[in-house]
Enzyme design. Structure first.
Site, PDB file in Angstrom:
ATOM      1  N   LYS A  63       4.513  -9.266  -1.413  1.00  0.00           N
ATOM      2  CA  LYS A  63       5.046 -10.030  -2.546  1.00  0.00           C
ATOM      3  C   LYS A  63       6.338 -10.823  -2.286  1.00  0.00           C
ATOM      4  CE  LYS A  63       2.660  -7.935  -6.389  1.00  0.00           C
ATOM      5  NZ  LYS A  63       1.957  -6.694  -6.120  1.00  0.00           N
ATOM      6  N   ASP A  70       3.574   2.004   0.717  1.00  0.00           N
ATOM      7  CA  ASP A  70       3.199   0.687   0.202  1.00  0.00           C
ATOM      8  C   ASP A  70       4.423   0.116  -0.504  1.00  0.00           C
ATOM      9  OD1 ASP A  70       2.364  -1.499  -1.213  1.00  0.00           O
ATOM     10  OD2 ASP A  70       0.496  -0.592  -1.937  1.00  0.00           O
ATOM     11  N   PHE A  73      -1.634   1.591  -7.089  1.00  0.00           N
ATOM     12  CA  PHE A  73      -2.300   0.296  -6.906  1.00  0.00           C
ATOM     13  C   PHE A  73      -2.029  -0.202  -5.496  1.00  0.00           C
ATOM     14  CE2 PHE A  73      -2.654  -4.323  -6.914  1.00  0.00           C
ATOM     15  CZ  PHE A  73      -3.976  -4.436  -7.333  1.00  0.00           C
TER      16      PHE A  73
HETATM   17  C1  LIG Z   1       0.533  -6.403  -5.744  1.00  0.00           C
HETATM   18  C2  LIG Z   1       0.378  -5.150  -4.960  1.00  0.00           C
HETATM   19  C3  LIG Z   1      -0.614  -5.031  -3.968  1.00  0.00           C
HETATM   20  C4  LIG Z   1      -1.642  -6.105  -3.716  1.00  0.00           C
HETATM   21  O1  LIG Z   1      -1.069  -7.275  -3.202  1.00  0.00           O
HETATM   22  P1  LIG Z   1      -1.978  -8.625  -3.142  1.00  0.00           P
HETATM   23  O2  LIG Z   1      -1.071  -9.589  -2.431  1.00  0.00           O
HETATM   24  O3  LIG Z   1      -2.297  -9.007  -4.533  1.00  0.00           O
HETATM   25  O4  LIG Z   1      -3.190  -8.300  -2.349  1.00  0.00           O
HETATM   26  C5  LIG Z   1      -0.649  -3.864  -3.238  1.00  0.00           C
HETATM   27  N1  LIG Z   1       0.217  -2.870  -3.461  1.00  0.00           N
HETATM   28  C6  LIG Z   1       1.184  -2.935  -4.396  1.00  0.00           C
HETATM   29  C7  LIG Z   1       2.141  -1.806  -4.572  1.00  0.00           C
HETATM   30  C8  LIG Z   1       1.283  -4.074  -5.191  1.00  0.00           C
HETATM   31  O5  LIG Z   1       2.226  -4.140  -6.158  1.00  0.00           O
END
Ligand SMILES: *Cc1c(COP(=O)(O)O)cnc(C)c1O
Length: 390
Positions: A239, A210, A123
């Site tokens: 986050k 990521d 994701f």
């Molecule tokens: C939550 C998340 C995203 C997206 O972040 P947003 O601030 O909602 O755009 C991308 N990568 C990972 C691994 C995430 O957990």
């Protein structure tokens, strides 16, 4: 717009690991705004830093130097061993930056169709590029045409990456989560990142991590890659970085740190004084109060206690995690547990249909964690019992 099917509760106040709804009922929060409020709700030092900055200067744009932003870049690069930082406002934007950076890196090498290796069950966000990179059909369906320039392999499978290397000369980067949060709390084998690092070095690809969910102490280290004794070329954060004030970052090292030139990428709000003040104070509290070591120990405590209560329960497939992310995989879909927990005044999450996910604040204390575990175990047992009777 109805982009979320929301739970029937409205919170109006928070303090530490507790939230209060508009009727004055108190809830124990084991989700932290989805891994955002690592210091709990309204940490006094963060509140003070935001208030002070709001009364001094909120926004100027990146047409001018921003003192707080330069401080923040220095702090994050010191902590991570990365060289340069670009600031934006969310995880998706941070990953969008990384994807653009990889493509430009490729074009600079004479590769006209730069391709990024991405993973099953990953994701990366909801923008067009990041939903294309995500390994979840539900995120993509209805939004075709997707972007070109991605090739997908199974997560935690080095051989699959090697196969792509042999067959595709357009690869410029690997984009991967050190653990998959949304994808079901999947923790790869111990040497996964090291092996990816070797392949990227061999083929002159960028290793792009990521760390939007795994970064800023969630894994029990500042960044999850620090469990592996490697350094990535690109790392994205969001986050936990701003304790709830919107901020994202794309960090880069080596040649990747010099790839963007003026005009290649930008953000109006990104790295504004207010967001950076929130992030700077978040990092300061994490460091000065030893929060990350505490998080690592509390994660072990939570998983030990879960295992002692659930290991022998039929229908519990696996309990896994790293630092303060924990997944309890069941054999059947269990989304209903979120609402059942809410009725018990506990906030938890279910991801990937079958995995109960706990993401408590990094500052949660052991007695509160005990409460989280005991209520969650009771709910899981009742749920599995009721299912086996049907
Ligand atoms: C939550 C998340 C995203 C997206 O972040 P947003 O601030 O909602 O755009 C991308 N990568 C990972 C691994 C995430 O957990």
């Amino acid at each position: 717009m109805s982009t979320y099917s929301q739970l029937p509760v409205t919170f109006v106040r928070g303090e530490g690991v507790w939230l209060w709804d508009k009727h004055g009922e108190r809830y124990l929060d084991a989700l932290s705004g989805i891994a955002v409020c690592g210091l709990g709700h309204c940490h006094p030092r963060v509140v003070e830093a935001i208030s002070r900055q709001a009364g001094t200067l909120i926004h100027t744009s990146n047409l001018y130097h921003i003192d707080r932003q330069e401080h923040l870049a220095t702090r994050i690069t010191e902590l991570s061993g990365m060289k340069n930082a670009f600031f934006c406002n969310s995880g998706a934007e941070a990953n969008e930056s990384a994807i653009k950076l990889a493509r430009l890196f490729g074009h600079n090498k004479g590769i006209d169709l730069p391709t990024i290796i991405v993973m099953d069950n990953s994701f990366h966000g909801r923008t067009m590029a990041t939903l294309t990179a995500s390994g979840n059909r539900k995120v993509q369906a209805g939004f075709e045409p997707l972007l070109k320039g991605f090739v997908r392999v199974p997560y935690n499978n080095i051989e699959a990456v090697r196969q792509v290397a042999l067959n595709n000369e357009n690869v410029v980067a690997v984009l991967v989560e050190p653990f998959q949060g949304e994808g079901g709390v999947n923790i790869p084998q111990a040497h996964y990142l090291q092996e990816l690092r070797k392949i990227c070095d061999q083929y002159d690809w960028l290793l792009m991590l990521d760390e939007v969910q795994s970064g800023i102490g969630r894994s029990g280290k500042w960044f999850a890659f620090q469990h592996s004794d490697i350094t990535p070329d690109v790392m994205t954060l969001a986050k936990g970085l701003g304790s709830g004030v919107a901020i994202g970052a794309c960090l880069a090292n080596g040649i990747a740190a010099e790839t963007f030139k003026p005009g290649n990428h930008a953000s109006t709000f990104g790295g504004n004084p207010l967001a950076c003040a929130a992030a700077l104070e978040t990092l300061a509290v994490l460091q000065e109060e030893g929060v990350i070591d505490h998080a690592e120990q509390l994660g072990e405590f939570i998983r030990d206690r879960l295992k002692s209560q659930l290991s022998d329960v039929e229908g519990v497939v696996q309990i896994r995690g790293q630092g303060l992310i924990t997944g309890i995989e069941l054999s059947i879909p269990c989304g209903v547990l979120v609402k059942k927990a809410l009725e018990k005044k506990l906030l938890i999450n279910v991801t990937s249909d079958k995995v109960v996910r706990l993401l408590p604040a990094l500052i949660m204390q052991q007695d509160e964690a005990t409460q989280v575990v005991d209520v969650t175990c009771q709910l899981i047992k009742e749920f599995l019992n009721s299912q086996s009777e049907d």
